[in-house]
Scaffold this motif. Structure first.
Motif, short mmCIF file in Angstrom:
data_model
loop_
_atom_site.label_atom_id
_atom_site.label_comp_id
_atom_site.label_asym_id
_atom_site.label_seq_id
_atom_site.Cartn_x
_atom_site.Cartn_y
_atom_site.Cartn_z
N SER A 80 -44.81 49.55 40.54
CA SER A 80 -45.31 48.17 40.19
C SER A 80 -44.71 47.59 39.06
CB SER A 80 -46.82 48.05 40.37
OG SER A 80 -47.37 46.67 40.02
N PHE A 81 -45.38 46.80 38.31
CA PHE A 81 -45.02 46.29 37.05
C PHE A 81 -46.24 46.29 36.13
CE2 PHE A 81 -42.43 44.34 40.08
CZ PHE A 81 -41.07 44.92 39.79
N GLN A 82 -45.92 46.51 34.74
CA GLN A 82 -46.92 46.50 33.85
C GLN A 82 -48.08 45.43 33.81
OE1 GLN A 82 -45.37 46.62 29.80
NE2 GLN A 82 -44.26 48.56 30.11
N GLU A 83 -47.58 44.15 34.33
CA GLU A 83 -48.27 42.85 34.47
C GLU A 83 -48.51 42.45 35.84
OE1 GLU A 83 -49.88 41.24 31.67
OE2 GLU A 83 -49.09 42.91 30.59
N GLY A 84 -48.34 43.40 36.76
CA GLY A 84 -48.63 43.23 38.31
C GLY A 84 -47.47 42.79 39.03
N MET A 85 -47.56 42.71 40.33
CA MET A 85 -46.46 42.75 41.37
C MET A 85 -45.89 41.17 41.26
SD MET A 85 -45.77 45.44 42.95
CE MET A 85 -44.77 44.72 44.28
N ASN A 86 -46.63 40.50 40.73
CA ASN A 86 -46.29 38.91 40.58
C ASN A 86 -45.21 38.73 39.62
OD1 ASN A 86 -46.96 35.88 39.03
ND2 ASN A 86 -46.54 35.98 41.31
N THR A 87 -44.88 40.02 38.65
CA THR A 87 -43.97 39.65 38.15
C THR A 87 -42.48 39.59 38.63
OG1 THR A 87 -45.16 41.35 36.24
CG2 THR A 87 -42.65 41.10 36.20
N LEU A 88 -42.27 40.30 39.73
CA LEU A 88 -40.79 40.18 40.33
C LEU A 88 -40.72 38.81 40.91
CD1 LEU A 88 -38.52 41.34 41.44
CD2 LEU A 88 -39.79 42.09 43.57
N PRO A 89 -41.59 37.92 41.59
CA PRO A 89 -41.32 36.64 41.92
C PRO A 89 -41.24 35.75 40.78
CG PRO A 89 -43.34 37.20 42.96
CD PRO A 89 -42.87 38.27 42.42
N ARG A 90 -42.25 36.04 39.72
CA ARG A 90 -42.06 35.02 38.80
C ARG A 90 -40.77 35.13 37.98
NH1 ARG A 90 -44.17 36.80 34.04
NH2 ARG A 90 -45.49 38.46 35.08
N ARG A 91 -40.33 36.42 37.78
CA ARG A 91 -38.97 36.73 36.95
C ARG A 91 -38.01 35.98 37.88
NH1 ARG A 91 -37.77 40.16 32.66
NH2 ARG A 91 -39.92 39.80 32.53
N ILE A 92 -37.84 36.16 39.12
CA ILE A 92 -36.76 35.53 39.99
C ILE A 92 -36.63 34.08 39.78
CG2 ILE A 92 -35.92 35.07 42.12
CD1 ILE A 92 -37.03 37.79 43.25
N ALA A 93 -38.06 33.31 39.49
CA ALA A 93 -38.33 31.91 39.58
C ALA A 93 -37.54 31.40 38.07
CB ALA A 93 -39.70 31.57 39.78
N GLN A 94 -37.94 32.33 37.11
CA GLN A 94 -37.45 31.93 35.93
C GLN A 94 -35.77 31.99 35.78
OE1 GLN A 94 -39.26 34.76 33.35
NE2 GLN A 94 -41.43 33.82 33.41
N ALA A 95 -35.23 32.78 36.51
CA ALA A 95 -34.10 33.06 36.53
C ALA A 95 -33.13 31.98 37.51
CB ALA A 95 -33.43 34.31 37.10
#
Length: 470
Positions: A211-226
């Motif tokens: 997972s990620f330190q701040e939870g699974m939403n990290t992945l879609p959130r980071r893609i959205a930022q990119a």
């Protein structure tokens, strides 16, 4: 540059958008909700970390590492605690550790001596020539007890489904392929491992969970930022249209949507519907009624997720594993429980434990209609009996999904074949999502790459009317 529009900002749509963006495509994601991620959402509440969708993912494909590198996520990835390799199955009201070695299997009280010795017949069972349910396949090859106290709870944990309904070819194609290729699951496990190594893939029972330190939403959130500036949210796509040009070349698609109550449209040479099949069916009905009918046949059972936080001293037994699954034969009102705070750090405040329980699914869909109070009472009663977790929870949260996970039932491969034929007859229009290609996060990542490659190949064709794209 050709424009590609992706309808749906879940993990399938976002990763497809990312692969296309990397390849230089002008891509736009349209999402109905105010935030992207679909079911992959994470809630932070006074030290409690609640996943409302996938609680983790298995690193079954090297595409994950590609994404982590692309998005600068390497330092945020967290792998599961080693103790979470231990998993439990309930039998006769008691938790039994799932055996991980042949020796543990022989000593386990999960199955009778007869049930264990039944496995020795497996290499000598012939192949089936017809589509089977998971239950039929397992009974034929491994016996009734393995179905009842291994496969049944596993299917409930993965699909929230019933093995008597799911197609083994569609839901577990790799398992089916072992029989088809090697004539035996046991032989296939041995020889298949070499092929997976050559493909740089890992079996799901050996892949690392993360997972990620701040939870699974990290992945879609980071893609959205990119993908900054390439995503529109809080809108509703109403329909898709296209026309043939006078010279017979393929014209662009017109995507119509409403944003803040205003009708809008955008033109694209390729459109990807990366949304659940029942939502795709609604959009496809005026475009192709027969395809819409096939999409609407895919069943999504309801699931309720109950997250509970307790004082550590309220747990009479150690939460020393991933959690437990409940076979249907146990006649319980829960499907299973994940010990969230054991698997990953930072899921609960100091001195507490966090657990996530699942209710409903295809087994007992009616339970999801109960009130939050009733669901909390059900879960508290069950966990008190099964793992002696008692006392008043410090924290609770109920999340419902009216349509949770697509069920790959008998005949599902026929539906997929119809969708493939439709795509061939409608160049530039693609149907994506976890209703085909697998339901796991890793499956969605792999499928998104395949869809992106198809789009890129399509955009290379010479008869596109590029001048029509705005």
């Amino acid at each position: 540059m050709p424009k590609v529009v992706i309808i749906g900002g879940g993990i399938s749509g976002l990763t497809t958008a990312w692969w296309l963006h990397k390849a230089g495509c002008d891509v736009l994601v349209l999402e109905k909700d105010s935030q992207v991620g679909g079911t992959m959402q994470t809630i932070h509440d006074n030290g409690w970390l609640v996943e409302t969708g996938p609680n983790s993912a298995l690193e079954t494909t090297p595409l994950f590492q590609t994404l982590f590198d692309d998005l600068g996520l390497q330092d945020e990835v967290v792998y599961a605690n080693e103790v979470s390799n231990k998993r439990y199955i309930v039998r006769n009201g008691e938790l039994h550790a799932l055996p991980m070695t042949p020796g543990q299997f022989l000593k386990s009280r999960l199955w009778s001596l007869a049930g264990k010795f039944r496995l020795f017949k497996e290499p000598f069972i012939g192949r089936s020539e017809q589509e089977e349910t998971v239950a039929q396949f397992v009974i034929r090859r491994l016996g009734q007890e393995i179905l009842d106290y291994a496969i049944n709870p596993f299917v409930a944990g993965v699909f929230a489904g019933n093995p008597e309904e799911l197609s083994v070819q569609a839901a577990f194609p790799k398992l089916y392929a072992l029989e088809k290729k090697y004539g035996s699951l046991i032989k296939g496990q041995v020889f298949g491992a070499r092929e997976r190594k050559r493909r740089a893939e890992k079996a799901k029972d050996r892949a690392r969970m993360f997972s990620f330190q701040e939870g699974m939403n990290t992945l879609p959130r980071r893609i959205a930022q990119a993908l900054h500036g390439r995503i529109k949210t809080s809108l509703t796509v109403t329909n898709i249209t296209t026309q043939r040009s006078s010279n017979g070349a393929r014209s662009p698609y017109e995507i119509h949507y409403t944003e803040h109550g205003q009708p809008m449209s955008i033109t694209a040479h390729a459109v990807i519907l990366a949304i659940p099949s029942f939502q795709s069916a609604t959009l496809m009905k005026p475009y192709n009624a027969s395809v819409a009918e096939f999409l609407s046949t895919i069943y999504y059972p309801p699931v309720a997720q109950v997250f509970l936080g307790y004082r550590r001293e309220d747990a009479a037994r150690p939460l020393d594993g991933f959690g437990f699954l409940v076979p249907a034969k146990e006649r319980r009102d829960i499907l299973g429980m994940i010990w969230s705070s054991t698997i990953f750090p930072g899921r609960s405040p100091a001195g507490t434990v966090a657990c996530t329980t699942f209710v409903g699914g295809s087994r007992q869909p009616e339970l999801v209609d109960k009130t939050d109070v009733e669901l909390l009472d059900i879960v508290r009663r069950e966990v008190a009996e099964l793992i002696q977790l008692k006392g008043t929870p410090l924290y609770s949260r109920v999340t419902r999904w009216a349509k949770a996970i697509p069920q790959y039932r008998l005949g599902h491969l026929s539906v997929v074949k119809e969708l493939e034929q439709f795509e061939q007859s409608s160049p530039g229009l693609y149907l994506s999502g976890n209703f085909r290609g697998g339901i796991s996060v890793g499956d969605c990542i792999k499928s998104s790459r395949e869809i992106a490659d198809k789009v890129l190949k399509f955009l290379e064709t010479p008869d596109l009317v590029l001048s029509h794209v705005g």
